[in-house]
Design a protein around this motif. Structure first.
Motif, short mmCIF file in Angstrom:
data_model
loop_
_atom_site.label_atom_id
_atom_site.label_comp_id
_atom_site.label_asym_id
_atom_site.label_seq_id
_atom_site.Cartn_x
_atom_site.Cartn_y
_atom_site.Cartn_z
N LYS A 2 0.83 -1.20 0.00
CA LYS A 2 0.00 0.00 0.00
C LYS A 2 0.88 1.26 0.00
O LYS A 2 1.93 1.31 0.64
CB LYS A 2 -0.89 0.02 1.24
CG LYS A 2 -1.92 -1.06 1.34
CD LYS A 2 -2.66 -0.95 2.67
CE LYS A 2 -3.63 -2.09 2.88
NZ LYS A 2 -4.26 -2.04 4.21
N GLY A 104 -6.95 5.17 -2.06
CA GLY A 104 -5.54 4.81 -2.03
C GLY A 104 -4.59 5.95 -1.73
O GLY A 104 -3.37 5.80 -1.87
N ASN A 146 -7.08 2.02 4.68
CA ASN A 146 -5.82 1.56 4.05
C ASN A 146 -4.56 2.05 4.75
O ASN A 146 -3.55 2.34 4.10
CB ASN A 146 -5.78 2.00 2.57
CG ASN A 146 -6.87 1.32 1.76
OD1 ASN A 146 -7.05 0.11 1.85
ND2 ASN A 146 -7.60 2.10 0.97
#
Length: 286
Positions: A2, A104, A146
């Motif tokens: 990530k 993201g 995330n």
């Protein structure tokens, strides 16, 4: 991995992180091509470039989000996103933080200005109470997706002074902010006071023509900053280059003999990945 985890590793293992600003996907891609490790999706730059308006809170959350997503998609680097003051109260902040980080984005940066917000280096700013901002920080932290990080910015120096800005910085860090951004110090002494007073990651914002002294990256690192933003230098350079080209065209009636004002066709194709697209096209040809 990530992008948020990449950013966390960079903060642990790198020295000063230099984050040039991107106001479009193309500029975000170019930041990576030029060898930088972090991209800053600049709210001011997006307002300027995409809508032709000043940084005074005219662009909406969804408008900024759309361009930020495009910047994030155009690069493999972690993107730090400017979300202004979260576009409203704590509930607006919750939604904003969730939307950006679900896409993201590695880190979101939220400030303690009242609506309508203004560029940190403009006059006429106003700020919310410390208590309200603490609540907004907690809302943002609960909403992050995330493993994203939260940057808390205060504009208090210009409104209530350095002492209040430092007091707010302590409270914001205690509320859960991962990184502090105490905006628009007006002297090197103030910059030193910021980094020595609060033991956390700190951001410096180099705004050419703004209120903060322009220091070298080496000097900023020595003072104790961990990230430096060059939020709108790429945008201003792009505008200057375009003005030079248009001046030539206006004066000479042609773009002949002004190749020095432009990148080549080959470089344009390289930056935009034409070769890779051609290969992909061949792969799926029937």
């Amino acid at each position: 991995m990530k992008k948020s985890l990449v950013l966390r590793e960079l903060l642990k293992n790198e020295n000063l992180l230099v984050a040039p600003g991107a106001s479009s996907a193309l500029l975000g891609n170019l930041v990576e091509i030029m060898g930088f490790k972090v991209v800053y999706a600049t709210g001011a730059g997006i307002a300027n470039m995409q809508f032709g308006v000043p940084d005074i809170g005219l662009a909406t959350m969804t408008e900024i989000l759309e361009t930020t997503k495009r910047i994030n998609d155009a690069t493999s680097l972690p993107v730090i996103a400017d979300i202004d003051n979260g576009y409203g109260n704590a509930l607006n902040v919750y939604r904003t933080a969730k939307e950006f980080t679900a896409a993201g984005i590695a880190a979101v940066q939220m400030e303690d200005q009242q609506l309508p917000k203004r560029c940190g280096h403009f006059n006429g700013k106003s700020i919310i109470s410390k208590a309200e901002m603490v609540g907004k920080i907690k809302a943002a932290k609960d909403a992050l997706q995330n493993d994203a990080m939260l940057i808390a910015r205060t504009d208090a120096i210009a409104v209530t002074g350095l002492a209040d800005a430092l007091d707010r910085g302590v409270a914001y860090a205690e509320a859960g902010a991962d990184i502090l951004f105490i905006e628009a110090p007006t002297s090197v002494d103030q910059m030193r006071e910021i980094t020595k007073s609060i033991n956390t990651y700190h951001i410096a914002n180099m705004v050419e023509g703004g209120k903060t002294p322009i220091l070298s990256n080496t000097e900023l690192e020595q003072i104790g900053f961990k990230i430096v933003l060059y939020a709108n230098a790429p945008l201003k350079a792009a505008i200057q280059g375009t003005k030079d080209l248009l001046t030539h065209l206006q004066q000479h009636g042609t773009t002949a003999n002004c190749e020095h004002l432009m990148i080549s066709m080959k470089e344009r194709n390289d930056i935009t990945g034409l070769s890779a697209m051609n290969s992909l096209e061949e792969k799926y040809k029937f």
